[in-house]
Design an enzyme around this catalytic site. Structure first.
Site, short mmCIF file in Angstrom:
data_model
loop_
_atom_site.label_atom_id
_atom_site.label_comp_id
_atom_site.label_asym_id
_atom_site.label_seq_id
_atom_site.Cartn_x
_atom_site.Cartn_y
_atom_site.Cartn_z
N ILE A 137 62.13 -39.82 69.25
CA ILE A 137 60.86 -40.54 69.17
C ILE A 137 60.66 -41.42 70.40
O ILE A 137 59.59 -41.42 71.02
CB ILE A 137 60.80 -41.39 67.89
CG1 ILE A 137 60.88 -40.49 66.66
CG2 ILE A 137 59.52 -42.23 67.86
CD1 ILE A 137 61.05 -41.25 65.36
N ALA A 184 57.93 -49.21 64.55
CA ALA A 184 57.63 -48.01 63.77
C ALA A 184 58.93 -47.30 63.41
O ALA A 184 58.95 -46.09 63.22
CB ALA A 184 56.71 -47.08 64.55
N ARG A 228 62.43 -49.00 61.48
CA ARG A 228 62.87 -49.48 60.18
C ARG A 228 62.56 -50.96 60.06
O ARG A 228 62.82 -51.74 60.98
CB ARG A 228 64.37 -49.23 60.00
CG ARG A 228 64.76 -47.76 59.85
CD ARG A 228 64.25 -47.20 58.52
NE ARG A 228 64.58 -45.79 58.36
CZ ARG A 228 63.76 -44.79 58.64
NH1 ARG A 228 62.55 -45.06 59.12
NH2 ARG A 228 64.11 -43.54 58.44
N ASP A 235 54.43 -50.75 61.51
CA ASP A 235 54.23 -49.61 60.63
C ASP A 235 55.27 -49.61 59.51
O ASP A 235 55.18 -48.82 58.57
CB ASP A 235 54.31 -48.30 61.42
CG ASP A 235 53.87 -47.10 60.60
OD1 ASP A 235 52.83 -47.20 59.90
OD2 ASP A 235 54.56 -46.06 60.64
N GLU A 250 59.79 -53.45 52.51
CA GLU A 250 58.83 -52.40 52.19
C GLU A 250 59.05 -51.85 50.77
O GLU A 250 60.19 -51.61 50.38
CB GLU A 250 58.97 -51.28 53.22
CG GLU A 250 57.85 -50.27 53.22
CD GLU A 250 57.94 -49.30 54.39
OE1 GLU A 250 57.68 -48.11 54.16
OE2 GLU A 250 58.28 -49.71 55.51
N HIS A 291 53.13 -47.43 56.97
CA HIS A 291 54.20 -46.45 57.23
C HIS A 291 53.61 -45.04 57.42
O HIS A 291 53.94 -44.09 56.72
CB HIS A 291 55.22 -46.44 56.08
CG HIS A 291 56.57 -45.95 56.52
ND1 HIS A 291 57.74 -46.38 55.97
CD2 HIS A 291 56.93 -45.06 57.48
CE1 HIS A 291 58.77 -45.79 56.55
NE2 HIS A 291 58.30 -44.97 57.48
N GLY A 297 53.96 -43.34 60.32
CA GLY A 297 54.61 -42.80 61.52
C GLY A 297 54.52 -41.29 61.68
O GLY A 297 53.97 -40.78 62.64
#
Length: 314
Positions: free
Chosen positions: A156, A231, A233, A257, A262, A280, A282
């Site tokens: 990523i 984006a 954890r 994100d 969460e 979230h 992503g």
């Protein structure tokens, strides 16, 4: 082989699962509680779950028939890996090239939206506040010539760096393993990355030693003009420290994100116009989710047929 699917999956993946397995399907976006997963999985040999469902030691040890927990995603920190190992249960993930591309694109969208106040601008228009163009109105920053610092140069991070470079940005990165990169990308320490970046983007997998990687100390080292993007954890960033840094204007903004607790998030973040919050999203593209679903299906089929799962992580 009976499989408990703990949340909705794309229709084509669901149809393929129904062709191959006896499935119990939880058709709701609402996450299941531990006791609900325990009940649903009690007669199953497999569990297919998203990252948001916690597969605890209690779940793993309660069913001697359970052979595999297949995560629908690249991560797997929602599963008690040690308990699975002790019980002889295979844990798999579902990495996909499209997932890395999708998450990098979303991250770059957050970066660009932060730099140019796009979310604020949309809200401004919807609230009918616009009174006309002015030389000093809504000023942001262009990306050309700015420095992007990437923590975690995996797939990523690498995809993000390529997109940022195409916009004329300078690339700094901090990685825990050696990387082969273009000569223009500079490998630096985490402290150097914090101090030298205009935008800081996190792309590391989660590990206990990275909990609250970005805390009060880290925010104190950033430029007052810096924007942080997460984006990866949620627990990589200490939300309490982020809120304090925003209040004291130690940084210029944030785009998130993922969140520390969460799906819950700190409501104080809603008070800031210079914060973008995304639910979230992503790798939330058709391409990525289909590819991930296919990988998860192959993992389940391999275990059913007595083979080794291609994406086993334990």
């Amino acid at each position: 082989m009976k499989i408990f699917v703990t949340g909705p999956v794309p229709q084509l993946i669901k149809e393929r699962l129904e062709e191959e397995f006896d499935i119990l399907y939880h058709d709701s976006l609402e996450p299941l509680r531990e006791d609900e997963i325990l009940e649903g999985a009690k007669d199953c040999e497999g569990i297919l779950c998203p990252l948001s469902d916690k597969i605890t030691a209690r779940i793993l040890t309660s069913n001697p028939q359970l052979k595999i927990v297949a995560n629908y995603g690249a991560g797997f920190d929602n599963i008690d890996i040690q308990s699975a190992k002790e019980e002889g249960i295979v844990v798999t993930n579902a990495p996909a090239p499209s997932s890395a591309v999708s998450t990098a694109e979303l991250t770059f969208g957050l970066l660009l939206a932060s730099a140019r106040h796009l979310v604020w601008g949309d809200s401004f228009m919807r609230n009918e506040k616009f009174q006309g163009w002015r030389p000093t109105f809504g000023l942001g920053h262009q990306l050309r010539g700015k420095t992007l610092g990437i923590f975690g140069l995996g797939n990523i991070g690498f995809e993000l760096a390529k997109r940022a470079e195409a916009f004329g940005m300078n690339i700094l990165y901090c990685s825990r393993s050696p990387k082969t990169t273009p000569e223009t990308w500079l490998s630096v320490s985490f402290e150097e990355l914090l101090m030298g970046s205009d935008f800081i983007s996190l792309h590391s997998a989660y590990a206990p030693e990275l909990h609250h990687l970005v805390d009060e100390v880290a925010f104190n080292k950033m430029k007052p003009s810096a924007i942080i993007i997460n984006a990866a954890r949620g627990p990589l960033v200490k939300e309490e420290a982020l809120i304090q840094a925003l209040r004291e204007e130690k940084i210029a903004g944030a785009a998130l994100d993922v969140y520390e607790f969460e799906p819950k998030f700190s409501k104080e973040l809603l008070d800031f116009d210079n914060v973008i919050l995304s639910p979230h999203l992503g790798n939330a593209t058709y391409e990525a989710r289909m590819e991930m679903g296919t990988n998860a299906l192959e993992n389940l089929l391999a275990i059913r047929d007595g083979g080794k799962a291609p994406n086993q992580v334990n």
